[in-house]
Write an enzyme that holds these catalytic residues in place. Sequence first.
Site, PDB file in Angstrom:
ATOM      1  N   SER A   1       0.855  -1.190   0.000  1.00 22.20           N
ATOM      2  CA  SER A   1       0.000   0.000   0.000  1.00 22.20           C
ATOM      3  C   SER A   1       0.888   1.237   0.000  1.00 22.20           C
ATOM      4  O   SER A   1       2.059   1.157   0.409  1.00 22.20           O
ATOM      5  CB  SER A   1      -0.845  -0.004   1.283  1.00 22.20           C
ATOM      6  OG  SER A   1      -1.541   1.217   1.436  1.00 22.20           O
TER       7      SER A   1
ATOM      8  N   TYR B   1      -1.984  -0.442  10.510  1.00 27.69           N
ATOM      9  CA  TYR B   1      -2.124  -0.846   9.104  1.00 27.69           C
ATOM     10  C   TYR B   1      -0.831  -0.539   8.351  1.00 27.69           C
ATOM     11  O   TYR B   1      -0.304  -1.384   7.617  1.00 27.69           O
ATOM     12  CB  TYR B   1      -3.314  -0.110   8.473  1.00 27.69           C
ATOM     13  CG  TYR B   1      -3.507  -0.432   7.014  1.00 27.69           C
ATOM     14  CD1 TYR B   1      -3.957  -1.686   6.609  1.00 27.69           C
ATOM     15  CD2 TYR B   1      -3.220   0.514   6.024  1.00 27.69           C
ATOM     16  CE1 TYR B   1      -4.123  -1.990   5.258  1.00 27.69           C
ATOM     17  CE2 TYR B   1      -3.391   0.222   4.682  1.00 27.69           C
ATOM     18  CZ  TYR B   1      -3.832  -1.028   4.303  1.00 27.69           C
ATOM     19  OH  TYR B   1      -3.990  -1.331   2.969  1.00 27.69           O
TER      20      TYR B   1
END
Length: 245
Positions: free
Chosen positions: A142, A155
């Site tokens: 990501s 995350y």
Amino acid sequence: MSGIEGKVVVVTGASSGIGEATALLLAERGAKVVLGARRPDRLAALAERITRAGGEVAHASTDVRRREDVTALVDSACERYGRIDVLVNNAGVMPISPFDALRVQDWEDMVDVNIKGVLYGIAAALPVFRRQGFGHFVNTASTAGHRIVPNQAVYAGTKHAVRAISEGLRQEAGDRLRVTIVSPGMTRTNFADGVTDPETKARLTESGDSIAMPPEAVARAIAFAIEQPADIDTGEIVIRPTAQA
Ligand SMILES: NC(=O)c1ccc[n+]([C@@H]2O[C@H](COP(=O)([O-])OP(=O)(O)OC[C@H]3O[C@@H](n4cnc5c(N)ncnc54)[C@H](OP(=O)(O)O)[C@@H]3O)[C@@H](O)[C@H]2O)c1
């Protein structure tokens, strides 16, 4: 083997979003796709769609938190097609929140799915790739694996870990196996559904709605890495909406 046609590609997290778009695109371009996720009804519907369009597909209910599920998915692809060319370690969850909310179960879920799920994929496919003498890992990280912002620390930590694990794997992989990191920015998927903190969820949905890119954009990036000739290893693709800061 170069290109996509005829390749056997296993995709985790294929029941929605980026995994689903990737499965559809690769099948359309002639890959044999083997799909894993926890929701068998969604996998079956996607498989039917691919079959109806003339594609080749298999699927198996898979929870990447369970090593035996991931091993079974990879083994089923080998049994059915005799080999695997690519494993797309895509399954991921993003129940982000501020630290003060102490959503420890969400932290554990992110570690279990985003990090351990990828490791189980590596454990399942690496011996197969070594035996075959070829193979390609595509691991979904990501932009959060590059840039840390408030409320996304855990995350981001898992996605930094995916990048570190992938780069280390690439260095150990030798001259016949390929390892690609795909780092998407904000993508229009079902991702926000899993956010349990109501304020964070509202903020994420709003920003996602305004600038997010379609999952097909990420699928095209994954296809680009796969279709390169076998001696070309695309290390990382960072792909984000133009409007994303
Ligand atoms: N959307 C974004 O803005 C964005 C940005 C950067 C990176 N990513 C990454 O992209 C990947 C795909 O996410 P997405 O955006 O496409 O979200 P999504 O639409 O929510 O898809 C997530 C997929 O992962 C699967 N999954 C979740 N937990 C699982 C488990 N324990 N075992 C097996 N499969 C599981 C889900 O299927 P089931 O629920 O059926 O199991 C679903 O197919 C993730 O790794 C995510 O971190 C997304």
